[in-house]
Design a protein around this motif. Structure first.
Motif, PDB file in Angstrom:
ATOM      1  N   GLY A   1       0.787  -1.224   0.000  1.00  0.00           N
ATOM      2  CA  GLY A   1       0.000   0.000   0.000  1.00  0.00           C
ATOM      3  C   GLY A   1       0.819   1.274   0.000  1.00  0.00           C
ATOM      4  N   MET A   2       2.127   1.162   0.183  1.00  0.00           N
ATOM      5  CA  MET A   2       2.963   2.358   0.304  1.00  0.00           C
ATOM      6  C   MET A   2       3.081   3.145  -0.996  1.00  0.00           C
ATOM      7  SD  MET A   2       6.079   1.135   2.806  1.00  0.00           S
ATOM      8  CE  MET A   2       7.021   2.623   2.497  1.00  0.00           C
ATOM      9  N   MET A   3       2.741   2.543  -2.119  1.00  0.00           N
ATOM     10  CA  MET A   3       2.893   3.223  -3.397  1.00  0.00           C
ATOM     11  C   MET A   3       1.932   4.398  -3.540  1.00  0.00           C
ATOM     12  SD  MET A   3       5.358   1.542  -4.533  1.00  0.00           S
ATOM     13  CE  MET A   3       5.469   2.293  -6.144  1.00  0.00           C
ATOM     14  N   HIS A   4       0.826   4.384  -2.796  1.00  0.00           N
ATOM     15  CA  HIS A   4      -0.168   5.458  -2.911  1.00  0.00           C
ATOM     16  C   HIS A   4       0.220   6.590  -1.953  1.00  0.00           C
ATOM     17  CE1 HIS A   4      -3.667   7.187  -4.389  1.00  0.00           C
ATOM     18  NE2 HIS A   4      -4.564   6.253  -4.145  1.00  0.00           N
ATOM     19  N   TRP A   5       1.373   7.195  -2.211  1.00  0.00           N
ATOM     20  CA  TRP A   5       1.976   8.092  -1.241  1.00  0.00           C
ATOM     21  C   TRP A   5       1.188   9.385  -1.048  1.00  0.00           C
ATOM     22  CZ3 TRP A   5       3.525  12.867  -3.026  1.00  0.00           C
ATOM     23  CH2 TRP A   5       3.683  13.003  -4.407  1.00  0.00           C
ATOM     24  N   ARG A   6       0.536   9.910  -2.089  1.00  0.00           N
ATOM     25  CA  ARG A   6      -0.225  11.151  -1.937  1.00  0.00           C
ATOM     26  C   ARG A   6      -1.357  10.979  -0.927  1.00  0.00           C
ATOM     27  NH1 ARG A   6      -3.184  12.534  -6.007  1.00  0.00           N
ATOM     28  NH2 ARG A   6      -3.357  14.760  -5.470  1.00  0.00           N
ATOM     29  N   LEU A   7      -2.046   9.865  -1.031  1.00  0.00           N
ATOM     30  CA  LEU A   7      -3.148   9.597  -0.104  1.00  0.00           C
ATOM     31  C   LEU A   7      -2.624   9.463   1.321  1.00  0.00           C
ATOM     32  CD1 LEU A   7      -6.127   7.210  -0.618  1.00  0.00           C
ATOM     33  CD2 LEU A   7      -4.738   6.972   1.435  1.00  0.00           C
ATOM     34  N   HIS A   8      -1.523   8.743   1.493  1.00  0.00           N
ATOM     35  CA  HIS A   8      -0.998   8.516   2.835  1.00  0.00           C
ATOM     36  C   HIS A   8      -0.491   9.811   3.463  1.00  0.00           C
ATOM     37  CE1 HIS A   8      -1.630   4.474   1.760  1.00  0.00           C
ATOM     38  NE2 HIS A   8      -0.526   4.298   1.068  1.00  0.00           N
ATOM     39  N   LEU A   9       0.169  10.648   2.667  1.00  0.00           N
ATOM     40  CA  LEU A   9       0.640  11.925   3.182  1.00  0.00           C
ATOM     41  C   LEU A   9      -0.525  12.808   3.627  1.00  0.00           C
ATOM     42  CD1 LEU A   9       3.603  12.972   0.831  1.00  0.00           C
ATOM     43  CD2 LEU A   9       3.708  12.211   3.215  1.00  0.00           C
ATOM     44  N   LEU A  10      -1.615  12.770   2.863  1.00  0.00           N
ATOM     45  CA  LEU A  10      -2.786  13.566   3.219  1.00  0.00           C
ATOM     46  C   LEU A  10      -3.393  13.072   4.528  1.00  0.00           C
ATOM     47  CD1 LEU A  10      -4.784  15.796   2.579  1.00  0.00           C
ATOM     48  CD2 LEU A  10      -6.064  14.179   1.154  1.00  0.00           C
ATOM     49  N   VAL A  11      -3.551  11.771   4.678  1.00  0.00           N
ATOM     50  CA  VAL A  11      -4.119  11.211   5.902  1.00  0.00           C
ATOM     51  C   VAL A  11      -3.230  11.526   7.104  1.00  0.00           C
ATOM     52  CG1 VAL A  11      -4.690   9.070   7.115  1.00  0.00           C
ATOM     53  CG2 VAL A  11      -5.408   9.385   4.742  1.00  0.00           C
ATOM     54  N   LEU A  12      -1.917  11.357   6.938  1.00  0.00           N
ATOM     55  CA  LEU A  12      -0.997  11.660   8.031  1.00  0.00           C
ATOM     56  C   LEU A  12      -1.015  13.149   8.369  1.00  0.00           C
ATOM     57  CD1 LEU A  12       2.056   9.424   7.048  1.00  0.00           C
ATOM     58  CD2 LEU A  12       0.470   9.047   8.941  1.00  0.00           C
ATOM     59  N   GLY A  13      -1.140  13.989   7.334  1.00  0.00           N
ATOM     60  CA  GLY A  13      -1.212  15.427   7.565  1.00  0.00           C
ATOM     61  C   GLY A  13      -2.452  15.816   8.351  1.00  0.00           C
ATOM     62  N   ILE A  14      -3.573  15.184   8.018  1.00  0.00           N
ATOM     63  CA  ILE A  14      -4.815  15.457   8.749  1.00  0.00           C
ATOM     64  C   ILE A  14      -4.696  14.973  10.199  1.00  0.00           C
ATOM     65  CG2 ILE A  14      -7.262  14.837   8.909  1.00  0.00           C
ATOM     66  CD1 ILE A  14      -7.172  14.603   5.794  1.00  0.00           C
ATOM     67  N   THR A  15      -4.138  13.776  10.359  1.00  0.00           N
ATOM     68  CA  THR A  15      -4.059  13.158  11.682  1.00  0.00           C
ATOM     69  C   THR A  15      -3.118  13.901  12.621  1.00  0.00           C
ATOM     70  OG1 THR A  15      -4.517  10.987  10.702  1.00  0.00           O
ATOM     71  CG2 THR A  15      -3.555  11.004  12.911  1.00  0.00           C
ATOM     72  N   PHE A  16      -1.927  14.246  12.125  1.00  0.00           N
ATOM     73  CA  PHE A  16      -0.883  14.780  13.001  1.00  0.00           C
ATOM     74  C   PHE A  16      -0.600  16.275  12.820  1.00  0.00           C
ATOM     75  CE2 PHE A  16       0.372  10.189  12.645  1.00  0.00           C
ATOM     76  CZ  PHE A  16       0.111   9.856  13.964  1.00  0.00           C
ATOM     77  N   VAL A  17      -1.268  16.923  11.854  1.00  0.00           N
ATOM     78  CA  VAL A  17      -1.074  18.362  11.672  1.00  0.00           C
ATOM     79  C   VAL A  17      -2.396  19.112  11.829  1.00  0.00           C
ATOM     80  CG1 VAL A  17      -0.286  20.197  10.131  1.00  0.00           C
ATOM     81  CG2 VAL A  17       0.912  17.994  10.149  1.00  0.00           C
ATOM     82  N   LEU A  18      -3.393  18.768  10.991  1.00  0.00           N
ATOM     83  CA  LEU A  18      -4.659  19.497  11.017  1.00  0.00           C
ATOM     84  C   LEU A  18      -5.371  19.337  12.360  1.00  0.00           C
ATOM     85  CD1 LEU A  18      -6.753  21.231   9.642  1.00  0.00           C
ATOM     86  CD2 LEU A  18      -7.748  19.150   8.624  1.00  0.00           C
ATOM     87  N   PHE A  19      -5.456  18.119  12.859  1.00  0.00           N
ATOM     88  CA  PHE A  19      -6.117  17.875  14.151  1.00  0.00           C
ATOM     89  C   PHE A  19      -5.469  18.685  15.282  1.00  0.00           C
ATOM     90  CE2 PHE A  19      -8.935  14.091  13.432  1.00  0.00           C
ATOM     91  CZ  PHE A  19      -9.930  14.436  14.321  1.00  0.00           C
ATOM     92  N   PRO A  20      -4.129  18.597  15.467  1.00  0.00           N
ATOM     93  CA  PRO A  20      -3.512  19.392  16.537  1.00  0.00           C
ATOM     94  C   PRO A  20      -3.683  20.893  16.346  1.00  0.00           C
ATOM     95  CG  PRO A  20      -2.028  17.633  15.842  1.00  0.00           C
ATOM     96  CD  PRO A  20      -3.164  17.654  14.868  1.00  0.00           C
ATOM     97  N   VAL A  21      -3.550  21.366  15.087  1.00  0.00           N
ATOM     98  CA  VAL A  21      -3.732  22.798  14.828  1.00  0.00           C
ATOM     99  C   VAL A  21      -5.151  23.216  15.198  1.00  0.00           C
ATOM    100  CG1 VAL A  21      -3.915  24.539  12.998  1.00  0.00           C
ATOM    101  CG2 VAL A  21      -1.946  22.994  13.073  1.00  0.00           C
ATOM    102  N   LEU A  22      -6.112  22.374  14.882  1.00  0.00           N
ATOM    103  CA  LEU A  22      -7.509  22.667  15.214  1.00  0.00           C
ATOM    104  C   LEU A  22      -7.699  22.764  16.726  1.00  0.00           C
ATOM    105  CD1 LEU A  22     -10.288  23.081  13.936  1.00  0.00           C
ATOM    106  CD2 LEU A  22     -10.638  20.605  14.051  1.00  0.00           C
ATOM    107  N   GLY A  23      -7.085  21.839  17.465  1.00  0.00           N
ATOM    108  CA  GLY A  23      -7.179  21.888  18.926  1.00  0.00           C
ATOM    109  C   GLY A  23      -6.596  23.164  19.502  1.00  0.00           C
ATOM    110  N   LEU A  24      -5.503  23.661  18.891  1.00  0.00           N
ATOM    111  CA  LEU A  24      -4.871  24.894  19.363  1.00  0.00           C
ATOM    112  C   LEU A  24      -5.657  26.130  18.948  1.00  0.00           C
ATOM    113  CD1 LEU A  24      -1.117  24.046  18.631  1.00  0.00           C
ATOM    114  CD2 LEU A  24      -2.215  24.178  20.873  1.00  0.00           C
ATOM    115  N   VAL A  25      -6.156  26.136  17.716  1.00  0.00           N
ATOM    116  CA  VAL A  25      -6.912  27.284  17.220  1.00  0.00           C
ATOM    117  C   VAL A  25      -8.194  27.482  18.018  1.00  0.00           C
ATOM    118  CG1 VAL A  25      -8.252  28.145  15.246  1.00  0.00           C
ATOM    119  CG2 VAL A  25      -5.964  27.225  14.892  1.00  0.00           C
ATOM    120  N   LEU A  26      -8.824  26.383  18.423  1.00  0.00           N
ATOM    121  CA  LEU A  26     -10.079  26.465  19.169  1.00  0.00           C
ATOM    122  C   LEU A  26      -9.871  26.716  20.664  1.00  0.00           C
ATOM    123  CD1 LEU A  26     -12.108  23.552  17.516  1.00  0.00           C
ATOM    124  CD2 LEU A  26     -12.434  26.005  17.189  1.00  0.00           C
TER     125      LEU A  26
END
Length: 321
Positions: free
Chosen positions: A62-87
């Motif tokens: 499954g590692m070949m689908h790197w764009r999808l994995h980067l997006l999921v990891l970005g949401i999980t470990f970047v967007l979520f924490p940023v949202l917690g801080l912004v709120l």
């Protein structure tokens, strides 16, 4: 066609049972120390078995689908924490500092594995990508979550950054996980044969950690500090977080040109937070009764995400194309 009919999550019901047991019969004195040591041992066994069960072939495929994995990891470990801080300006007046700490902790946790894959399958999404993405999130979470806890969660409470939580995770979680991966060729058949019993071992480990954490919190007066109205507020905050992330994953994947199958994978893998990883990590990262308060938001979020994803998976499954 598969159908999901919502019913209370059995694991959540057992967790509630452990909270009730700890509320009325918390372990104290020598018993508390014994249960604490036993829970530490069971967590190490839990992550050893995670390593032994994880198929390296599935991850590599499954590692070949790197764009999808980067997006999921970005949401999980970047967007979520940023949202917690912004709120934070909105959330802090509504909850105690300890509960806000738990909300930030929820935001830095990795995605779930089993339920993300199950919902993706029912919704007719990209299952192979879901296997890889959810697995990668959990593996990387062993490194990323403790770092984010030190940088974001504890720094928000005035505690300076420390590598100590990271080292604890390495010793108590990562090393057993790596040992399980290395020994997988030797014990794979045994692990497959006893998969049902090992799943119960996983659940027992989590239940024991919850009992120990909440027992310590009860002794320190958790229920005097968290009334029923506070639980309702936490549930509302969880709903807000989940709504924002669901909208971001759905429309973000469409704007980036992903297929419908990939969109489904991104939605279910990116919006979930792992209770199975969160409970043992909290045992390592947070001292004493504070772990009980920190775990409240993820426990409520866990049940809510199952309810919402059950409905959403069925809507995706009923699509015409």
């Amino acid at each position: 066609m598969k159908h999901f009919r919502f019913s209370p999550d059995p694991m959540t019901m057992m967790l509630l049972g452990m909270i009730a047991l700890a509320s009325f019969f918390p372990a104290t004195g020598a018993y508390a120390l014994a249960f604490d040591r036993l829970s530490t041992l069971m967590i190490a066994v839990l992550f050893f078995m995670h390593g032994a069960r994880l198929s390296r072939e599935a991850v590599v495929a499954g590692m070949m689908h790197w764009r999808l994995h980067l997006l999921v990891l970005g949401i999980t470990f970047v967007l979520f924490p940023v949202l917690g801080l912004v709120l934070r300006p909105v959330l802090e007046p509504l909850v105690t500092p300890e509960i806000y700490l738990g909300i930030l902790y929820l935001c830095v946790l990795p995605s779930t594995v089993q339920s993300s894959i199950a919902f993706t399958s029912v919704a007719r999404g990209n299952v192979s990508a879901a296997v890889c993405s959810a697995s990668a999130s959990n593996i990387l979470g062993i490194f990323i979550t403790p770092v984010l806890v030190s940088l974001i969660v504890k720094s928000g409470s005035g505690v300076p950054f420390s590598w100590e939580p990271v080292l604890k995770i390495v010793v108590q979680l990562l090393l057993p996980f790596v040992a399980g991966q290395l020994l997988r060729p030797l014990i794979r058949q045994w692990v497959d044969r006893w998969s049902g019993a090992l799943k119960k071992l996983d659940q027992s480990s989590i239940l024991l950690v919850v009992y120990v954490a909440f027992g310590e919190a009860v002794v320190q007066g958790i229920w005097q500090r968290v009334p029923l109205t506070m639980l309702l507020v936490i549930l509302m905050i969880s709903a807000l977080l989940l709504t924002i992330i669901m909208l971001a994953t759905t429309y973000g994947s469409r704007r980036l040109g992903f297929s419908k199958e990939d969109e489904i994978t991104i939605v279910f893998c990116g919006s979930k937070k792992s209770l199975a990883s969160g409970v043992p990590m909290a045992k390592v990262l947070f001292a004493g009764g504070s772990a009980g308060l920190v775990l409240l938001p993820i426990m409520l979020f866990h049940q809510l995400q199952l309810m919402v994803c059950t409905v959403l998976a069925q809507r995706y499954a009923n699509r015409k194309s």
